[in-house]
Scaffold this active site. Structure first.
Site, mmCIF file in Angstrom:
data_model
loop_
_atom_site.group_PDB
_atom_site.id
_atom_site.type_symbol
_atom_site.label_atom_id
_atom_site.label_comp_id
_atom_site.label_asym_id
_atom_site.label_seq_id
_atom_site.Cartn_x
_atom_site.Cartn_y
_atom_site.Cartn_z
ATOM 1 N N GLU A 281 -5.394 -8.630 0.419
ATOM 2 C CA GLU A 281 -6.077 -8.329 1.691
ATOM 3 C C GLU A 281 -7.548 -8.032 1.430
ATOM 4 O O GLU A 281 -7.893 -7.328 0.477
ATOM 5 C CB GLU A 281 -5.500 -7.080 2.380
ATOM 6 C CG GLU A 281 -4.178 -7.264 3.049
ATOM 7 C CD GLU A 281 -3.671 -5.998 3.719
ATOM 8 O OE1 GLU A 281 -4.494 -5.166 4.174
ATOM 9 O OE2 GLU A 281 -2.444 -5.836 3.767
ATOM 10 N N GLU B 74 0.800 -1.229 0.000
ATOM 11 C CA GLU B 74 0.000 0.000 0.000
ATOM 12 C C GLU B 74 0.833 1.281 0.000
ATOM 13 O O GLU B 74 0.787 2.075 0.955
ATOM 14 C CB GLU B 74 -0.957 0.001 1.202
ATOM 15 C CG GLU B 74 -1.881 -1.201 1.231
ATOM 16 C CD GLU B 74 -2.850 -1.186 2.416
ATOM 17 O OE1 GLU B 74 -2.667 -0.358 3.337
ATOM 18 O OE2 GLU B 74 -3.790 -1.988 2.418
HETATM 19 O O1 IFM Z 1 -4.092 -3.368 9.097
HETATM 20 C C1 IFM Z 1 -4.057 -2.856 7.805
HETATM 21 C C2 IFM Z 1 -2.892 -3.422 7.036
HETATM 22 O O2 IFM Z 1 -1.686 -3.205 7.681
HETATM 23 C C3 IFM Z 1 -2.809 -2.779 5.673
HETATM 24 N N1 IFM Z 1 -4.081 -2.856 4.985
HETATM 25 C C4 IFM Z 1 -5.263 -2.458 5.699
HETATM 26 C C5 IFM Z 1 -5.334 -3.155 7.050
HETATM 27 C C6 IFM Z 1 -6.591 -2.716 7.814
HETATM 28 O O3 IFM Z 1 -6.562 -1.347 8.023
#
Ligand code: IFM
Length: 448
Positions: free
Chosen positions: A353, A166
């Site tokens: 994710e 990210e």
């Molecule tokens: O916890 C985070 C993760 O580190 C990166 N993506 C989003 C998740 C939830 O906010």
């Protein structure tokens, strides 16, 4: 009855990140990270929480691998803590740090769980922040050195590599909004950081190819599809601008070898433009094997001339929300995946994710009946399935997260795990959603 069957060899996994779960922040030679420094400043994290202990995964990893086995995942995504490997950010590696990851990876491989390793999930060595962090171009060379060392030590054992997690979140929440480490508040710095993150990414990709490693390498982006709040020209343009700011700014350089021209024009008279050297974009567009997509919610955008520098705001949606206040909008995942497929030449996608925080409680029987999370996951997996049916090349799905963990500025207050963590005792309790996900994996799909 299994209603939606996924392709053969589909990757079913869960994800975590080093600072969020490992703890052991001063052990075995680990150096300080920017998140240690940031979280220790009073007021930066809810309840003053830090990652000092987190889920104590550094010590409890054998038990956590057992949990992975129990859930039945065929892949596990986690990140390496750069300051555990290079306490100073560069120079002499810390062998003890590397030993931890080697043991973890060996255990995963023995259990037929494919490791998917992220090199950078935000825990920059503080020593490198002291010389400007990602705003200093030199960091791209230090990142390459770090990556080369990790590839040399672990390359044979790891089939899936992710350079960054990210980059938009890191660049802008950490360097413009100041709510994440390193806590800076300058838009132009954030833009420069974003460029260096991309450059560092591609230097690692090139090193990976040069070293002839067998696995695949990609990058993970946090992506929200942007919808205009109305059909007014101003709102439509604002939504496109938000897409440019957050999505296209990061993927166009990689897949198209250029920054989006509408964003370059927009920024020109508003901010200090990032320093981009002549061959940078050619390097940044080095081919990758897959795009990692993290999807949580969509955004609805309205023009707002009072908001500098983008002239827009995010409108609160009416739909149901998670404990983070994020709207639950599963169709957004389908829209996003089909759009990426069309616009970026059918690139292979891993959903690296997807998940939700809810206010879980342990009931009298000692169980966590998180039907809300189960429903969230169900609905999103259905949308991933729909996208595959529409021809999108989605080869895997990772739930965020294996464990409840340190949710950055929200501390331990927000629980994303399919496993509950009792932070006092470090006891793990697989939630109802975790048992349900186990069945999904067993069936390679969803029951009606
Ligand atoms: O916890 C985070 C993760 O580190 C990166 N993506 C989003 C998740 C939830 O906010």
């Amino acid at each position: 009855m299994v209603q939606f069957t996924f392709p053969k060899n589909f990757l079913w996994g869960v994800a975590t990140a080093s600072y969020q779960i490992e703890g052991a922040y001063k052990e075995d030679g680990r150096g300080e990270s920017i998140w240690d420094r940031f979280s220790h400043i009073p007021g930066k994290v809810v309840n003053g929480d830090t990652g000092n202990v987190a889920c104590d995964h550094y010590h409890l990893y054998p038990q956590d691998v057992k949990l992975l086995k129990e859930i039945g995942v065929n892949t596990y995504r986690f990140s390496i803590s750069w300051p555990r490997i290079f306490p100073e950010g560069k120079g002499k590696p810390n062998e003890k740090g590397m030993t931890f990851y080697k043991e973890l990876i060996h255990l995963l491989v023995q259990n037929n769980i494919k490791p998917a390793v992220t090199l950078y999930h935000w825990d920059l060595p503080q020593k490198l922040q002291n010389i400007g962090g990602w705003a200093n171009r030199k960091i791209t060379a230090y990142f390459e050195q770090y990556a080369r060392y990790v590839f040399k030590e672990l390359g044979d054992l790891v089939p899936i590599w992710i350079t960054h997690n990210e980059p938009w979140v890191f660049s802008f929440l950490g360097n413009w909004k100041g709510v994440h480490a390193p806590g800076l508040t300058d838009f132009s710095t954030a833009l420069q950081v974003s460029h260096h993150l991309l450059l560092a990414h591609s230097k690692a990709v090139r090193a990976f190819r040069e070293m002839g490693l067998k696995g695949e390498i990609g990058i993970t982006m946090a992506m929200s599809p942007m919808y205009p709040a109305s059909q007014n020209k101003e709102d439509i343009e604002a939504a496109w601008r938000k897409d440019g700011f957050q999505n296209r700014w990061f993927i166009d350089p990689i897949f198209k070898g250029k920054y989006p021209s509408d964003m370059l024009d927009w920024y020109l008279d508003k901010v200090v433009m990032p320093e981009v050297k002549e061959s940078d974009l050619e390097i940044i567009s080095s081919p990758i094997d897959f795009l990692g997509v993290n999807y949580y919610f969509r955004e609805i955008i309205k023009e707002d001339k009072n908001e500098w520098p983008l002239n827009l705001k995010v409108v609160t949606a009416d739909g149901g929300k998670t404990a983070m206040g994020w709207e639950i909008y599963p169709e957004g995942l389908y829209d996003l995946l089909t759009r990426l497929h069309q616009e970026y030449n059918g690139i292979k996608i891993l959903i690296t994710e997807n998940g939700a925080a809810f206010n879980d409680i342990i009931n009298r029987e000692g169980k966590v009946e998180d039907d809300n999370r189960l429903d969230y996951l169900y609905q999103h997996i259905v949308q991933a399935y729909r996208a595959i049916q529409s021809g999108v090349n989605v080869s895997g799905y990772y739930v965020w997260s294996l464990l409840d963990n340190f949710e950055w500025a929200e501390g331990y207050n927000k629980r994303f795990g399919i496993t509950y963590v009792d932070y006092k005792t470090q006891r793990r309790i697989l939630k109802k959603s975790g048992y349900w996900y186990k069945k999904v994996i067993q069936n390679n799909g969803l029951e009606a």
